[in-house]
Design a protein around this motif. Structure first.
Motif, PDB file in Angstrom:
ATOM      1  N   GLY A   1       0.814  -1.219   0.000  1.00  0.00           N
ATOM      2  CA  GLY A   1       0.000   0.000   0.000  1.00  0.00           C
ATOM      3  C   GLY A   1       0.840   1.258   0.000  1.00  0.00           C
ATOM      4  O   GLY A   1       0.828   2.039  -0.943  1.00  0.00           O
ATOM      5  N   VAL A   2       1.608   1.414   1.019  1.00  0.00           N
ATOM      6  CA  VAL A   2       2.282   2.688   1.276  1.00  0.00           C
ATOM      7  C   VAL A   2       3.613   2.835   0.532  1.00  0.00           C
ATOM      8  O   VAL A   2       4.125   3.947   0.422  1.00  0.00           O
ATOM      9  N   GLY A   3       4.152   1.739   0.007  1.00  0.00           N
ATOM     10  CA  GLY A   3       5.499   1.807  -0.571  1.00  0.00           C
ATOM     11  C   GLY A   3       5.537   1.320  -2.005  1.00  0.00           C
ATOM     12  O   GLY A   3       6.233   0.345  -2.322  1.00  0.00           O
ATOM     13  N   PHE A   4       4.836   2.043  -2.887  1.00  0.00           N
ATOM     14  CA  PHE A   4       4.727   1.616  -4.286  1.00  0.00           C
ATOM     15  C   PHE A   4       6.103   1.345  -4.901  1.00  0.00           C
ATOM     16  O   PHE A   4       6.983   2.209  -4.881  1.00  0.00           O
ATOM     17  N   ASP A   5       6.264   0.134  -5.426  1.00  0.00           N
ATOM     18  CA  ASP A   5       7.491  -0.314  -6.102  1.00  0.00           C
ATOM     19  C   ASP A   5       8.685  -0.462  -5.158  1.00  0.00           C
ATOM     20  O   ASP A   5       9.787  -0.792  -5.619  1.00  0.00           O
ATOM     21  N   LEU A   6       8.492  -0.224  -3.857  1.00  0.00           N
ATOM     22  CA  LEU A   6       9.626  -0.172  -2.930  1.00  0.00           C
ATOM     23  C   LEU A   6       9.519  -1.131  -1.759  1.00  0.00           C
ATOM     24  O   LEU A   6      10.536  -1.628  -1.282  1.00  0.00           O
ATOM     25  N   LEU A   7       8.310  -1.330  -1.251  1.00  0.00           N
ATOM     26  CA  LEU A   7       8.154  -2.173  -0.069  1.00  0.00           C
ATOM     27  C   LEU A   7       7.400  -3.450  -0.436  1.00  0.00           C
ATOM     28  O   LEU A   7       6.494  -3.434  -1.276  1.00  0.00           O
ATOM     29  N   GLY A   8       7.760  -4.532   0.216  1.00  0.00           N
ATOM     30  CA  GLY A   8       7.027  -5.775   0.046  1.00  0.00           C
ATOM     31  C   GLY A   8       7.284  -6.684   1.220  1.00  0.00           C
ATOM     32  O   GLY A   8       8.267  -6.514   1.950  1.00  0.00           O
ATOM     33  N   HIS A   9       6.364  -7.623   1.436  1.00  0.00           N
ATOM     34  CA  HIS A   9       6.632  -8.654   2.443  1.00  0.00           C
ATOM     35  C   HIS A   9       6.104  -9.984   1.944  1.00  0.00           C
ATOM     36  O   HIS A   9       5.160 -10.039   1.151  1.00  0.00           O
ATOM     37  N   VAL A  10       6.756 -11.041   2.374  1.00  0.00           N
ATOM     38  CA  VAL A  10       6.330 -12.371   1.954  1.00  0.00           C
ATOM     39  C   VAL A  10       5.152 -12.842   2.799  1.00  0.00           C
ATOM     40  O   VAL A  10       4.853 -12.278   3.849  1.00  0.00           O
ATOM     41  N   ILE A  11       4.490 -13.876   2.313  1.00  0.00           N
ATOM     42  CA  ILE A  11       3.485 -14.549   3.133  1.00  0.00           C
ATOM     43  C   ILE A  11       3.790 -16.042   3.167  1.00  0.00           C
ATOM     44  O   ILE A  11       4.410 -16.590   2.261  1.00  0.00           O
ATOM     45  N   ASP A  12       3.385 -16.624   4.262  1.00  0.00           N
ATOM     46  CA  ASP A  12       3.511 -18.067   4.421  1.00  0.00           C
ATOM     47  C   ASP A  12       2.244 -18.651   3.817  1.00  0.00           C
ATOM     48  O   ASP A  12       1.221 -18.789   4.487  1.00  0.00           O
ATOM     49  N   GLY A  13       2.298 -18.952   2.513  1.00  0.00           N
ATOM     50  CA  GLY A  13       1.108 -19.395   1.778  1.00  0.00           C
ATOM     51  C   GLY A  13       1.560 -20.050   0.487  1.00  0.00           C
ATOM     52  O   GLY A  13       2.459 -20.899   0.503  1.00  0.00           O
ATOM     53  N   PRO A  14       0.999 -19.641  -0.630  1.00  0.00           N
ATOM     54  CA  PRO A  14       1.412 -20.264  -1.889  1.00  0.00           C
ATOM     55  C   PRO A  14       2.818 -19.828  -2.272  1.00  0.00           C
ATOM     56  O   PRO A  14       3.355 -18.858  -1.721  1.00  0.00           O
ATOM     57  N   GLY A  15       3.399 -20.522  -3.231  1.00  0.00           N
ATOM     58  CA  GLY A  15       4.729 -20.163  -3.708  1.00  0.00           C
ATOM     59  C   GLY A  15       5.062 -20.957  -4.952  1.00  0.00           C
ATOM     60  O   GLY A  15       4.306 -21.834  -5.376  1.00  0.00           O
ATOM     61  N   ASP A  16       6.170 -20.609  -5.550  1.00  0.00           N
ATOM     62  CA  ASP A  16       6.656 -21.336  -6.722  1.00  0.00           C
ATOM     63  C   ASP A  16       7.845 -22.196  -6.307  1.00  0.00           C
ATOM     64  O   ASP A  16       8.637 -21.811  -5.439  1.00  0.00           O
ATOM     65  N   THR A  17       7.959 -23.358  -6.941  1.00  0.00           N
ATOM     66  CA  THR A  17       9.042 -24.289  -6.643  1.00  0.00           C
ATOM     67  C   THR A  17       9.810 -24.550  -7.936  1.00  0.00           C
ATOM     68  O   THR A  17       9.197 -24.824  -8.971  1.00  0.00           O
ATOM     69  N   VAL A  18      11.109 -24.416  -7.874  1.00  0.00           N
ATOM     70  CA  VAL A  18      11.914 -24.608  -9.083  1.00  0.00           C
ATOM     71  C   VAL A  18      13.061 -25.574  -8.782  1.00  0.00           C
ATOM     72  O   VAL A  18      13.756 -25.435  -7.766  1.00  0.00           O
ATOM     73  N   THR A  19      13.228 -26.544  -9.665  1.00  0.00           N
ATOM     74  CA  THR A  19      14.385 -27.434  -9.576  1.00  0.00           C
ATOM     75  C   THR A  19      15.364 -27.065 -10.687  1.00  0.00           C
ATOM     76  O   THR A  19      14.971 -26.878 -11.847  1.00  0.00           O
ATOM     77  N   ALA A  20      16.619 -26.927 -10.298  1.00  0.00           N
ATOM     78  CA  ALA A  20      17.682 -26.603 -11.254  1.00  0.00           C
ATOM     79  C   ALA A  20      18.578 -27.829 -11.414  1.00  0.00           C
ATOM     80  O   ALA A  20      18.980 -28.446 -10.425  1.00  0.00           O
ATOM     81  N   PHE A  21      18.855 -28.180 -12.671  1.00  0.00           N
ATOM     82  CA  PHE A  21      19.734 -29.317 -12.973  1.00  0.00           C
ATOM     83  C   PHE A  21      20.966 -28.798 -13.693  1.00  0.00           C
ATOM     84  O   PHE A  21      20.844 -28.001 -14.636  1.00  0.00           O
ATOM     85  N   ARG A  22      22.094 -29.268 -13.283  1.00  0.00           N
ATOM     86  CA  ARG A  22      23.319 -28.925 -13.995  1.00  0.00           C
ATOM     87  C   ARG A  22      23.352 -29.681 -15.319  1.00  0.00           C
ATOM     88  O   ARG A  22      23.118 -30.895 -15.355  1.00  0.00           O
TER      89      ARG A  22
END
Lengths: 309, 309
Positions: A18-39
């Motif tokens: 709300g108050v910090g357009f493009d500048l402030l953010g916080h995470v939530i303990d909820g959904p997320g993305d999972t990525v596996t990296a292979f060499r």
């Protein structure tokens, strides 16, 4: 010998707060993305699969936030191998929950673990910005910043600054089944702002930050608002005024749009109030004809991390 | 029995501090206004004399910042006596050093001492705002706020929040013999601001405040700037670009315009550097054809106080 594969999870985040357009953010303990990296031997970055709640994303690495971020990391690291990515999307597209950022963040944390000398997590920020800017057309770190460090983060283009969050603060975030086009959301900001609006928003931002450092909930309440962006974007979100009011009626310190929307969030000093707000905000979206899902999380939730397979 | 007279001094202040237009200010240990308040039987506020560096100010109490402020205080206190004021101006008019605010602040601190139950100094803020708005046409507390509390203060219309200043920070403030009309200075702000400018200024403000709380001079350096107001007002001040550069060349963490100008200020982490900047900034104004005087002060200087006769 370095690892040959690693998997990381990056949480959704409330951009702007709300108050910090493009500048402030916080995470939530909820959904997320999972990525596996292979060499892989070939010194390229390759997207092998995209699964989960969205699948129709660019597969070309330099047009994909995760792919571009890992390209930037490998260019920096100067290694002679490449990386293949498998992306599992848990965050809906265009939700305002930092989904494109989370893919970049999770991919970086996973890829970083494959380097001979992995970087500290905060040092991944420039590569995360490079990835994020593929999706949004401009670099802003209010999602990748908190996703990397966890908690509440001030993200300028040059640096990440963790902002202390008073203990016992909860966020409720509700995502309606509706897409706000990022381009349209940006267009609402084209008309310039009178000085009075700028000063009013600065006053909110300053009080919010001072409140966080002073652990002063009244000051956070005074500052947690948005007279800059929310008034222009609210009409893009059906039922937003009622959803915000539902959060405030449930005792929110403040409530606004998460990122470019349509998700809405509120902050609470009480877990039960946040839980009640979740129901009330979902009900308010339902009144506007939108089904919605919601999460309640500590504001000071953990950031991206490696997970064991 | 209450006192029948009291004298108070209020220091000059650096309004805006570059990064916090209308919101942030800090006092300096330098010039100031001194006001003596006398208890009188007639329940009015009266200006008996105005002496010092300016004398042609309104004598009608409700058109004088000191008079109006004390009127507001007496209305609040509900006392049956009146107050006569003798004002000794030490701060030049139209200097950008909070002169009209200092008269209001000193008058309030002196008058407050005559009340049967004097208020705490911070509680004088609404009356100081009422006084200040007589001079500027709009209420903003970035001068009266720090003048009341001392040091660096965040002043919203509702409250004053002292902001911690890292130890060992010095301000150099230089006042050229030139008047910037407040009305003209305000007019430069009429054209609205694009979102990019607003976000850039927000980023400065957030870094500056986080830097103060974290005692992080690099972060203060990153934040102590002004992309909002300074670019529009700089041309009203002959030689400003060179004066600012002189401050930066002397090692300033940042430098900008004090209040609406024409005074310029810089912050330094070293007293000797601030002293050198004072000479260099005065010399730069001289190059532009303006004589100037300057002061070096701790940023965390004391606010208004009663003085013994």
């Amino acid at each position: 010998m370095s690892r040959s594969q690693a998997t990381a999870f990056a949480p959704a985040s409330v951009g702007n707060v709300g108050v910090g357009f493009d500048l402030l953010g916080h995470v939530i303990d909820g959904p997320g993305d999972t990525v596996t990296a292979f060499r892989i031997e070939e010194p390229i970055v390759r997207i092998d699969s995209i699964e989960g709640v969205i699948v129709d994303l660019p597969r070309e690495a330099d047009r994909n936030t995760a792919g571009r971020a890992v390209q930037a990391l490998l260019e920096h690291a100067g290694v002679d191998f490449g990386i293949a990515l498998r992306i599992e999307k848990g965050i809906p597209l265009g939700s305002g929950l930092g989904g494109s950022a989370a893919s970049a963040t999770a991919a970086l944390v996973a890829a970083n673990a494959l380097l001979p000398k992995p970087l500290e997590i905060g040092a991944l920020y420039p590569f995360a910005l490079a990835g994020e800017s593929v999706a949004s057309g401009s670099a802003h770190g209010d999602n990748v910043g908190p996703q990397l460090l966890g908690g509440l983060v001030l993200a300028t283009l040059e640096r990440l600054i963790p902002i202390p969050v008073p203990q016992g603060l909860w966020a409720c975030v509700v995502h309606p089944d509706h897409v706000v086009e990022t381009r349209l959301a940006r267009e609402t900001l084209a008309e310039p702002y009178p000085i009075g609006t700028v000063v009013a928003q600065n006053a909110l931002l300053a009080q919010f930050l001072a409140g966080c450092y002073r652990k002063d909930l009244d000051l956070i309440r005074a500052g947690l608002g948005d007279v800059l962006v929310e008034p222009r974007r609210a009409s893009l979100i059906p039922g937003f005024a009622e959803v915000k009011q539902a959060a405030l009626d449930s005792g929110a310190l403040g409530a606004s749009i998460s990122g470019a929307g349509p998700s809405a969030f509120g902050w609470f000093d009480d877990r039960a109030a946040a839980d009640a707000a979740r129901q009330a905000m979902i009900a308010a979206f339902a009144e506007a004809g939108l089904s919605a899902e919601g999460w309640v999380s500590a504001v000071d939730a953990p950031g991206a991390r490696l997970i064991e397979d």
